[in-house]
Write a protein that holds these residues in place. Structure first.
Motif, mmCIF file in Angstrom:
data_model
loop_
_atom_site.group_PDB
_atom_site.id
_atom_site.type_symbol
_atom_site.label_atom_id
_atom_site.label_comp_id
_atom_site.label_asym_id
_atom_site.label_seq_id
_atom_site.Cartn_x
_atom_site.Cartn_y
_atom_site.Cartn_z
ATOM 1 N N PHE A 185 -7.157 7.059 0.218
ATOM 2 C CA PHE A 185 -7.898 6.451 1.324
ATOM 3 C C PHE A 185 -7.000 5.483 2.088
ATOM 4 C CE2 PHE A 185 -10.831 3.142 2.936
ATOM 5 C CZ PHE A 185 -11.443 3.911 3.904
ATOM 6 N N ALA A 186 -6.626 4.382 1.459
ATOM 7 C CA ALA A 186 -5.793 3.394 2.149
ATOM 8 C C ALA A 186 -4.507 3.079 1.390
ATOM 9 C CB ALA A 186 -6.581 2.103 2.370
ATOM 10 N N MET A 199 1.520 -2.234 4.360
ATOM 11 C CA MET A 199 1.849 -0.831 4.120
ATOM 12 C C MET A 199 3.324 -0.726 3.729
ATOM 13 S SD MET A 199 0.739 2.251 3.979
ATOM 14 C CE MET A 199 -0.648 2.719 4.960
ATOM 15 N N GLN A 253 -1.408 7.975 -1.583
ATOM 16 C CA GLN A 253 -2.508 7.499 -0.766
ATOM 17 C C GLN A 253 -3.639 8.509 -0.751
ATOM 18 O OE1 GLN A 253 -1.227 6.633 3.166
ATOM 19 N NE2 GLN A 253 -3.236 6.038 3.885
ATOM 20 N N TYR A 273 -11.671 -4.250 -2.207
ATOM 21 C CA TYR A 273 -10.864 -3.161 -1.668
ATOM 22 C C TYR A 273 -10.708 -3.306 -0.155
ATOM 23 C CZ TYR A 273 -8.879 1.514 -1.335
ATOM 24 O OH TYR A 273 -8.033 2.565 -1.119
ATOM 25 N N ARG A 280 2.344 4.964 0.482
ATOM 26 C CA ARG A 280 2.241 6.088 1.420
ATOM 27 C C ARG A 280 2.206 7.418 0.681
ATOM 28 N NH1 ARG A 280 3.158 4.979 6.847
ATOM 29 N NH2 ARG A 280 4.011 2.926 7.238
ATOM 30 N N ARG A 288 0.871 -1.179 0.000
ATOM 31 C CA ARG A 288 0.000 0.000 0.000
ATOM 32 C C ARG A 288 0.900 1.218 0.000
ATOM 33 N NH1 ARG A 288 -3.553 -1.535 5.015
ATOM 34 N NH2 ARG A 288 -2.799 0.518 5.542
ATOM 35 N N ILE A 294 -7.170 -4.012 1.995
ATOM 36 C CA ILE A 294 -6.650 -3.160 3.067
ATOM 37 C C ILE A 294 -5.997 -4.007 4.153
ATOM 38 C CG2 ILE A 294 -7.319 -1.617 4.963
ATOM 39 C CD1 ILE A 294 -9.408 -0.414 3.084
#
Length: 66
Positions: free
Chosen positions: A14-15, A61, A12, A52, A9, A7, A56
């Protein structure tokens, strides 16, 4: 060297899922967001919204050092 999906940073909203996919596939993030939102609306939110939400929790991350 093989790539890993994270994911994002820096991309970004939302997530960071779509930003991470854009980095992974080297595709414009705005284009991916438009495609995702179009598919989300056309399918009645259910399948892509669930995918989605699951992503998450499954996609880690991006670490700060990257």
């Amino acid at each position: 060297m093989h790539k890993k999906l994270y994911r994002s940073r820096k991309n970004q909203v939302f997530a960071g899922i779509i930003g991470g996919l854009g980095d992974y596939f080297d595709v414009d993030v705005t284009l991916l967001r438009l495609v995702f939102l179009t598919l989300l609306v056309l399918t009645g939110i259910f399948p892509f919204g669930i995918i989605y939400l699951v992503a998450i929790f499954l996609v880690p991350m991006e670490s700060v050092a990257q």
